[in-house]
Design a protein around this motif. Sequence first.
Motif, PDB file in Angstrom:
ATOM      1  N   GLN A 213       0.843  -1.197   0.000  1.00  0.00           N
ATOM      2  CA  GLN A 213       0.000   0.000   0.000  1.00  0.00           C
ATOM      3  C   GLN A 213       0.883   1.254   0.000  1.00  0.00           C
ATOM      4  OE1 GLN A 213      -3.460  -0.035  -0.170  1.00  0.00           O
ATOM      5  NE2 GLN A 213      -3.124  -2.229  -0.523  1.00  0.00           N
ATOM      6  N   GLU A 214       0.340   2.341  -0.547  1.00  0.00           N
ATOM      7  CA  GLU A 214       1.067   3.612  -0.596  1.00  0.00           C
ATOM      8  C   GLU A 214       0.048   4.746  -0.563  1.00  0.00           C
ATOM      9  OE1 GLU A 214       4.496   5.898  -0.610  1.00  0.00           O
ATOM     10  OE2 GLU A 214       4.435   3.703  -0.664  1.00  0.00           O
ATOM     11  N   GLN A 215       0.319   5.741   0.251  1.00  0.00           N
ATOM     12  CA  GLN A 215      -0.584   6.884   0.349  1.00  0.00           C
ATOM     13  C   GLN A 215      -0.675   7.609  -0.991  1.00  0.00           C
ATOM     14  OE1 GLN A 215       0.514   9.616   3.421  1.00  0.00           O
ATOM     15  NE2 GLN A 215      -1.427  10.727   3.388  1.00  0.00           N
ATOM     16  N   ASN A 216      -1.877   8.025  -1.356  1.00  0.00           N
ATOM     17  CA  ASN A 216      -2.149   8.788  -2.585  1.00  0.00           C
ATOM     18  C   ASN A 216      -2.028   7.957  -3.864  1.00  0.00           C
ATOM     19  OD1 ASN A 216      -2.502  11.157  -1.028  1.00  0.00           O
ATOM     20  ND2 ASN A 216      -0.280  11.553  -1.074  1.00  0.00           N
ATOM     21  N   ILE A 217      -1.895   6.650  -3.719  1.00  0.00           N
ATOM     22  CA  ILE A 217      -1.842   5.788  -4.896  1.00  0.00           C
ATOM     23  C   ILE A 217      -2.952   4.743  -4.776  1.00  0.00           C
ATOM     24  CG2 ILE A 217      -0.543   3.880  -5.941  1.00  0.00           C
ATOM     25  CD1 ILE A 217       1.939   5.504  -5.729  1.00  0.00           C
ATOM     26  N   SER A 218      -3.719   4.570  -5.851  1.00  0.00           N
ATOM     27  CA  SER A 218      -4.821   3.610  -5.830  1.00  0.00           C
ATOM     28  C   SER A 218      -4.306   2.223  -6.206  1.00  0.00           C
ATOM     29  CB  SER A 218      -5.931   4.035  -6.792  1.00  0.00           C
ATOM     30  OG  SER A 218      -6.951   3.059  -6.810  1.00  0.00           O
ATOM     31  N   ILE A 219      -3.996   1.426  -5.195  1.00  0.00           N
ATOM     32  CA  ILE A 219      -3.516   0.077  -5.445  1.00  0.00           C
ATOM     33  C   ILE A 219      -4.630  -0.796  -6.014  1.00  0.00           C
ATOM     34  CG2 ILE A 219      -2.442  -1.958  -4.396  1.00  0.00           C
ATOM     35  CD1 ILE A 219      -0.702   0.597  -4.561  1.00  0.00           C
ATOM     36  N   SER A 220      -5.869  -0.530  -5.608  1.00  0.00           N
ATOM     37  CA  SER A 220      -6.995  -1.319  -6.114  1.00  0.00           C
ATOM     38  C   SER A 220      -7.127  -1.176  -7.628  1.00  0.00           C
ATOM     39  CB  SER A 220      -8.293  -0.900  -5.433  1.00  0.00           C
ATOM     40  OG  SER A 220      -8.613   0.458  -5.715  1.00  0.00           O
ATOM     41  N   LYS A 221      -6.867   0.021  -8.128  1.00  0.00           N
ATOM     42  CA  LYS A 221      -6.922   0.232  -9.583  1.00  0.00           C
ATOM     43  C   LYS A 221      -5.768  -0.480 -10.278  1.00  0.00           C
ATOM     44  CE  LYS A 221      -9.480   4.583  -9.405  1.00  0.00           C
ATOM     45  NZ  LYS A 221      -9.455   6.043  -9.635  1.00  0.00           N
ATOM     46  N   LEU A 222      -4.609  -0.463  -9.656  1.00  0.00           N
ATOM     47  CA  LEU A 222      -3.464  -1.156 -10.249  1.00  0.00           C
ATOM     48  C   LEU A 222      -3.716  -2.660 -10.303  1.00  0.00           C
ATOM     49  CD1 LEU A 222      -0.589  -1.110 -11.367  1.00  0.00           C
ATOM     50  CD2 LEU A 222       0.265  -1.202  -9.017  1.00  0.00           C
ATOM     51  N   THR A 223      -4.266  -3.210  -9.231  1.00  0.00           N
ATOM     52  CA  THR A 223      -4.513  -4.658  -9.222  1.00  0.00           C
ATOM     53  C   THR A 223      -5.621  -5.059 -10.195  1.00  0.00           C
ATOM     54  OG1 THR A 223      -6.029  -4.401  -7.338  1.00  0.00           O
ATOM     55  CG2 THR A 223      -3.736  -4.959  -6.843  1.00  0.00           C
ATOM     56  N   SER A 224      -6.446  -4.104 -10.611  1.00  0.00           N
ATOM     57  CA  SER A 224      -7.532  -4.418 -11.549  1.00  0.00           C
ATOM     58  C   SER A 224      -7.091  -4.325 -13.010  1.00  0.00           C
ATOM     59  CB  SER A 224      -8.715  -3.477 -11.319  1.00  0.00           C
ATOM     60  OG  SER A 224      -8.407  -2.155 -11.754  1.00  0.00           O
ATOM     61  N   VAL A 225      -5.864  -3.887 -13.236  1.00  0.00           N
ATOM     62  CA  VAL A 225      -5.374  -3.683 -14.606  1.00  0.00           C
ATOM     63  C   VAL A 225      -5.487  -4.950 -15.447  1.00  0.00           C
ATOM     64  CG1 VAL A 225      -3.225  -3.422 -15.912  1.00  0.00           C
ATOM     65  CG2 VAL A 225      -3.860  -1.706 -14.235  1.00  0.00           C
ATOM     66  N   PHE A 226      -5.209  -6.112 -14.836  1.00  0.00           N
ATOM     67  CA  PHE A 226      -5.149  -7.351 -15.601  1.00  0.00           C
ATOM     68  C   PHE A 226      -6.455  -8.139 -15.603  1.00  0.00           C
ATOM     69  CE2 PHE A 226      -0.483  -7.114 -14.257  1.00  0.00           C
ATOM     70  CZ  PHE A 226      -0.120  -6.439 -15.414  1.00  0.00           C
TER      71      PHE A 226
END
Length: 343
Positions: A5-18
């Motif tokens: 996790q990282e503040q100000n970064i949407s990890i959920s969107k990154l994990t949905s890329v694939f």
Amino acid sequence: MHLPQEQNISISKLTSVFKNTSATYKFYWFWAILECVDEGKIEINKKEIFARMLTLSWYTVNYFHVSFGKQDLIQDAVRTIKDIEDLNIDSKKSTILEKLLKSKNTTTNSILHHFDKNVPHKFLSPWLGTGSKAEVYYRSLDKNINAPYVLLKDSIIILDSWLEYFRGNSGILKTFCYWNLTLFLQARNPNVPDIPNKIQRPIIRGSLNNHKKMFWDLVINELGYINCIYTGEKLVLGGYIIEHFIPHQFVAHDLMWNLIPAESSFNSSKSDKLPSFETYFDDFYKLQKEGYDIIKTIRPKNKFLQDYLSIFPNQQFSKLKYEELIKPMLTIAHNNGFQYMNS
């Protein structure tokens, strides 16, 4: 797989890329970007990313013959460029990349540019939606949306927050990419063994010296000689090599149940060709059974006997079971592009 996790970064969107991916483009696009960031790049020329995409997929396509599916054009691009640029399946990754980046060939550059049609902007759909290409390019300029990169005509620019995230978590993100790519390819190659080890070619193939000294040398020492199943030549100690009955490029392992002695010059000509089941299986089976029986008798604790347990868990050889393993594998390998040798 969970990403840091990282503040100000949407990890959920990154994990949905694939999610809902129908081709390998996004996997290789992201992997290529991570490689560029590792090298300190912030603004990255698209041609370099496209070239890296083909470089990263090179061995999976050319060496292991893994299918990417009918919709995927990367495998066709890799095969075409291999011939155009006079490269071979064993070319070093750095050699392939340099060749593609410096190429003046119009066909090569056209193939690379083809991936600009959809890949760069569709990767950003979790952040920027699924509008037209022009709309997504325009929206990427809005840094408040905080998509991973800004889209320009010939390049992308990694945003500062994402740059630090990519740099700090490069290994994990590559593993994330690798894992998702493996799942994608396994779904399209359900009968192909060991897909995870076919995403990249091992830098150094494992030595077969121990297979020779600790197994087949002992067999030949007991028998005096054995006949090569391909040429009929007598094979004696010091006068043979170990070869994969089904090519290593397909099985991606060195288990003893697929390894037999062979005449060295023939093995060189066989290369990654498939042996005919009808022509060679009976002799292959007889040699394997004879070798197994001898080692089991004289060296019952020999570690290579364990290689057979996946086929014969009760340690009783069966020609039918061996046939049920070998015959389908030859068929699948041929369907994936491996050619039969001339009998």
